[in-house]
Every structure is written in C-alpha cells, then in structure tokens.
Design a protein around this motif. Structure first.
Motif, PDB file in Angstrom:
ATOM      1  N   THR A 171      -3.452  -3.523  -2.248  1.00  0.00           N
ATOM      2  CA  THR A 171      -2.220  -3.104  -1.571  1.00  0.00           C
ATOM      3  C   THR A 171      -1.099  -2.905  -2.583  1.00  0.00           C
ATOM      4  O   THR A 171      -0.337  -1.937  -2.515  1.00  0.00           O
ATOM      5  CB  THR A 171      -1.805  -4.155  -0.531  1.00  0.00           C
ATOM      6  N   SER A 172      -0.986  -3.827  -3.529  1.00  0.00           N
ATOM      7  CA  SER A 172       0.004  -3.692  -4.594  1.00  0.00           C
ATOM      8  C   SER A 172      -0.229  -2.420  -5.392  1.00  0.00           C
ATOM      9  O   SER A 172       0.714  -1.697  -5.731  1.00  0.00           O
ATOM     10  CB  SER A 172      -0.060  -4.914  -5.516  1.00  0.00           C
ATOM     11  N   ALA A 218       0.873   0.655  -3.385  1.00  0.00           N
ATOM     12  CA  ALA A 218       2.334   0.751  -3.379  1.00  0.00           C
ATOM     13  C   ALA A 218       2.861   1.225  -4.727  1.00  0.00           C
ATOM     14  O   ALA A 218       3.788   2.049  -4.796  1.00  0.00           O
ATOM     15  CB  ALA A 218       2.943  -0.603  -3.010  1.00  0.00           C
ATOM     16  N   CYS A 264       2.429   4.920  -4.991  1.00  0.00           N
ATOM     17  CA  CYS A 264       3.433   5.647  -4.195  1.00  0.00           C
ATOM     18  C   CYS A 264       4.775   5.712  -4.929  1.00  0.00           C
ATOM     19  O   CYS A 264       5.433   6.761  -4.962  1.00  0.00           O
ATOM     20  CB  CYS A 264       3.612   4.971  -2.840  1.00  0.00           C
ATOM     21  N   PRO A 324       6.321  -4.509   0.828  1.00  0.00           N
ATOM     22  CA  PRO A 324       5.527  -4.472  -0.408  1.00  0.00           C
ATOM     23  C   PRO A 324       5.718  -5.733  -1.246  1.00  0.00           C
ATOM     24  O   PRO A 324       6.832  -6.245  -1.374  1.00  0.00           O
ATOM     25  CB  PRO A 324       6.062  -3.227  -1.127  1.00  0.00           C
ATOM     26  N   HIS A 325       4.624  -6.209  -1.782  1.00  0.00           N
ATOM     27  CA  HIS A 325       4.659  -7.407  -2.628  1.00  0.00           C
ATOM     28  C   HIS A 325       3.903  -7.101  -3.921  1.00  0.00           C
ATOM     29  O   HIS A 325       2.681  -7.220  -3.979  1.00  0.00           O
ATOM     30  CB  HIS A 325       4.017  -8.593  -1.909  1.00  0.00           C
ATOM     31  N   PRO A 326       4.603  -6.657  -4.972  1.00  0.00           N
ATOM     32  CA  PRO A 326       3.921  -6.309  -6.224  1.00  0.00           C
ATOM     33  C   PRO A 326       3.198  -7.515  -6.815  1.00  0.00           C
ATOM     34  O   PRO A 326       3.728  -8.626  -6.849  1.00  0.00           O
ATOM     35  CB  PRO A 326       5.070  -5.849  -7.133  1.00  0.00           C
ATOM     36  N   ALA A 378       5.712   3.963   0.364  1.00  0.00           N
ATOM     37  CA  ALA A 378       5.447   2.735  -0.394  1.00  0.00           C
ATOM     38  C   ALA A 378       5.874   1.511   0.399  1.00  0.00           C
ATOM     39  O   ALA A 378       5.202   0.463   0.360  1.00  0.00           O
ATOM     40  CB  ALA A 378       6.171   2.782  -1.737  1.00  0.00           C
ATOM     41  N   ALA A 379       6.974   1.637   1.137  1.00  0.00           N
ATOM     42  CA  ALA A 379       7.470   0.513   1.928  1.00  0.00           C
ATOM     43  C   ALA A 379       6.578   0.215   3.130  1.00  0.00           C
ATOM     44  O   ALA A 379       6.574  -0.901   3.645  1.00  0.00           O
ATOM     45  CB  ALA A 379       8.896   0.803   2.396  1.00  0.00           C
ATOM     46  N   THR A 390       3.207   0.621   3.091  1.00  0.00           N
ATOM     47  CA  THR A 390       1.837   0.420   2.650  1.00  0.00           C
ATOM     48  C   THR A 390       1.270  -0.942   3.049  1.00  0.00           C
ATOM     49  O   THR A 390       0.135  -1.045   3.520  1.00  0.00           O
ATOM     50  CB  THR A 390       1.757   0.589   1.125  1.00  0.00           C
ATOM     51  N   THR A 391       2.051  -1.994   2.894  1.00  0.00           N
ATOM     52  CA  THR A 391       1.556  -3.332   3.208  1.00  0.00           C
ATOM     53  C   THR A 391       1.203  -3.451   4.684  1.00  0.00           C
ATOM     54  O   THR A 391       0.173  -4.032   5.049  1.00  0.00           O
ATOM     55  CB  THR A 391       2.580  -4.403   2.818  1.00  0.00           C
TER      56      THR A 391
END
Length: 407
Positions: free
Chosen positions: A40-41, A44, A47, A192-194, A297-298, A300-301
């Motif tokens: 997931t990271s 994002a 993106c 999102p959580h990088p 990107a926001a 995606t999670t």
C-alpha cells in the motif's frame, strides 16, 4: 465547456489508468516480498511521484506530457516472485533501476543500447511475463465462479460499448463483489502511511529484478511514450524526462514504489484533439492528470484495505483483464518480423522461457528469456546479414535520431 475539456480529459484518463493497473501493482509488490502495508505504501508512493513529476514537466514545458507507473514492470515482479534477500533486496533493485533510468538521460548512449535490443525479443519477453496474469480470470472463474462471473460480464459489456471504461467498470464491480462477499475491516487508519524500508544490495536481485524492470520500462513505456507524443507533434524533453522519472523512482523506492516512466497508451488522450482542438492548449489535461494522482494517493489505503480480505483469484481477475491489451499488442509485435524460422524463432523462444516461470540461480525467467532470445538470434543470423550490418547504418541509431536521443 471548451476551456474545461482538457481538465475533464486529464481527470478521466487518470481514473482509467489508476483503476486499470491498481491490482497489477499490488500483486507485483507483494510477489517480491512486500507485506500488504508495504505494498500500500508503494502504491501511494507511485501515485505521489507520478503526480508531482507530471505537474513539473507539464507546467515547465507547457506540453501535455504525462507520467505513469510501470505496469509492465509490475507484471515482471509478479513473474519474478520471491527475491533472494527478501523485500529489502527488492527495494535495492528498484533503486538501481531508477539510477539506470537517470543514467539514460545523462548518457544518451544508454538509449542506443535499449533500442539496439530487437523489438520482437523485447516484446516477446513482455508477453511471456504478462501471460500468467492474463490467465488469472480463467483460473478465478474456475475457483470462484459466482464472484468472478459478474466481473467478466461487466468487462465484456463495456468492451463492446465503451472500450476505455471496460477495465475501470470491472474494477468497480470487483470492489462491489468484495464488499458484499467478504468482510473488510475498515476500522483502522485509512489515510496513507508511508513505510520506509532500508535497501539491501543483492546481485541476484539485480539480475532478476533490476535488469528486466529497467528493460521493460524503457522498451515498453519510455520509448513508445516518446513516439506517441511525436505523433501528435510534441517534442519530449528526453534528458529531463529521464532525469525526472529516474529521480521519482529513486525517491519512491524506499517506500515501495518500483518504477515510474513516461506514459505510453494513456499519453494519447491528453496529447490528442480529444483534450483540445488547439495543440497549444492541451497541457492543462496533463496538469489535471497529475493533480488527480495526488488525490488518488490519499485514497489508496482505503482501497487496499477494502480488497485485503478478498481471495487472490478475484483480484487477479481484474488484474488479468487490465493486461489483455498489453498481451495482445506484445504478441503482435513479437511476431511481426520475418515469417521464416530464423526470423521468428528468437521471439518464440523468448516468449516460451518468460512464460515458463523458469528460475535458475535465483534469477527470474524474464532475464533468462531475454538471454535465450539473444543467443538464439545470434546463432540463427546468417553470415551475409552480419556482413551487411557492418556496412549499413544501425537501426538503433536511426531510431534514436527520430526520438531525439543523441550523444
């Protein structure tokens, strides 16, 4: 409505591109060792780098130039599977691929090396790599018929009446099927959580991931992307584009992004009269495209959390549908050479080895497929052709000149 037309075109093609390849990217990252959170990271990060890179190039040059993540590269990752050294080694391979793309922009001779690889062999490698994913809808239909059938029927109806939206519509139905059939835990964080991963260098990963990832990104995305833009009358800033996409890949890799590049098929919409009748006023389509990817990107999670509990065959069905056009065009290009054995055997061997999933010394089938194709071509090439090539201009040089890739 005419001033808004480029904006609408950019937003539409961003949505189409994202939904068409979403599942392929997730599958590719997880195949080489990413956890769902790391995948997931990575999505994002792709993106964000696609969005920022597109905004930079389109606003700076006022042309409708768009970037994309490497969908063929993600398919390569699926075929590669587990990497020696695990996910950190995969990250190291992504970083080296980004460095090679940057080197291509700095040192144009790298472009000559890419275009010197016979197109049928490169396309045959790509076709073999995506074949297994394209079989996923059939396998999914056998194992989960009640869930996959609505997805396939939706794709078929839209393919008949609204081709561009066939895969996005199938993706929406996939989300609906998953929501109705499986309980998704949406109680956790949805923003999102990088996730940073420290890279590890593995020469096996370099051969098995970096080399094929770089080759398909260049041959199946960057070079065709330039050609599409040229067909609409735009001259792509090659060196700057390679620098931007190389830097974007380097920036996104520690967070899980595998590669970004010039858009190829999706580049046609912002650059065409579909965006605006005036070529000088089409560039806002690209800026809208870039801004849309930052918004995606926001989201995606939330999307990946929704699909996390679904059977892989169900997600694989829409991923395979998204790659059918790639498979068809790659097979056509691979078999477009001479009809005799010497002309088609190298591409055929390349395709068979890539599709086999063969792994030797921990190195994936994509690398061995390319090596096998080149060896077979060298062995079958008549001596008279070699003599002729020594006295004639190299095709790679001619293609580089047409693309504006010079020393």
């Amino acid at each position: 409505m005419e001033p808004r037309k480029p904006i609408h075109a950019g937003l539409n093609i961003a949505l189409v591109g994202y939904t068409s390849a979403f599942a392929v990217v997730i599958a590719g990252l997880q195949a080489v060792g990413a956890t769902p959170t790391q995948a997931t990271s990575g999505l994002a990060a792709l993106c964000v780098t696609v969005g920022l890179g597109t905004l930079w190039l389109s606003l700076r040059h006022r042309i409708p130039i768009t970037l994309a993540w490497s969908t063929p590269g993600a398919a390569v990752l699926v075929s590669t599977g587990g990497v020696h050294g695990g996910w950190p080694a995969a990250i190291g391979a992504f970083l080296l691929a980004g460095a090679l793309v940057m080197l291509t922009g700095i040192w144009p001779r790298m472009g000559a090396l890419i275009t010197a690889i016979p197109a049928p062999i490169a396309q045959a490698m790509l076709a073999g790599v995506v074949l297994q994913l394209c079989l996923s809808p059939v396998r999914g239909l056998a194992s989960h018929p009640w869930q996959v059938t609505p997805i396939l029927l939706t794709w078929l109806v839209f393919a008949r009446f609204a081709t561009r939206w066939a895969v996005p519509a199938a993706f929406v139905v996939t989300l609906a099927v998953i929501a109705l059939s499986h309980h998704a835990d949406l109680s956790g964080p949805l923003l999102p959580h990088p996730v940073w991963t420290t890279a590890r260098l593995s020469w096996v990963a370099v051969a098995g991931v970096t080399v094929p990832l770089y080759l398909v990104t260049m041959a199946a995305q960057n070079v065709p992307g330039v050609a599409i833009m040229v067909s609409y009358g735009y001259r792509v800033p090659w060196r700057e584009s390679m620098t931007v996409t190389g830097l974007g890949t380097l920036a996104g890799a520690p967070f899980g992004g595998h590669a970004i590049n010039l858009a190829a098929i999706s580049a046609a919409v912002p650059a065409s009269p579909e965006a605006h009748c005036d070529p000088a006023r089409r560039w806002p389509a690209a800026t809208a495209f870039g801004a849309a990817y930052l918004v995606l990107a926001a989201l995606t999670t939330a999307l990946t959390t929704l699909v996390a509990g679904a059977p892989s065959e169900v997600i694989g069905a829409v991923a395979g549908l998204g790659l059918l056009s790639t498979l068809g065009s790659s097979l056509a290009a691979a078999m477009s050479g001479s009809a005799d054995l010497a002309g088609r055997a190298p591409a055929a061997i390349t395709f068979v080895v890539a599709a086999s999933g063969l792994s030797l010394a921990g190195i994936s089938a994509a690398f061995w497929a390319l090596a096998a194709g080149l060896v077979v071509q060298a062995a079958l090439r008549p001596a008279r052709n070699l003599n002729a090539e020594n006295t004639s201009p190299r095709p790679a040089d001619a293609e580089n000149a047409a693309l504006g890739i010079h020393d």
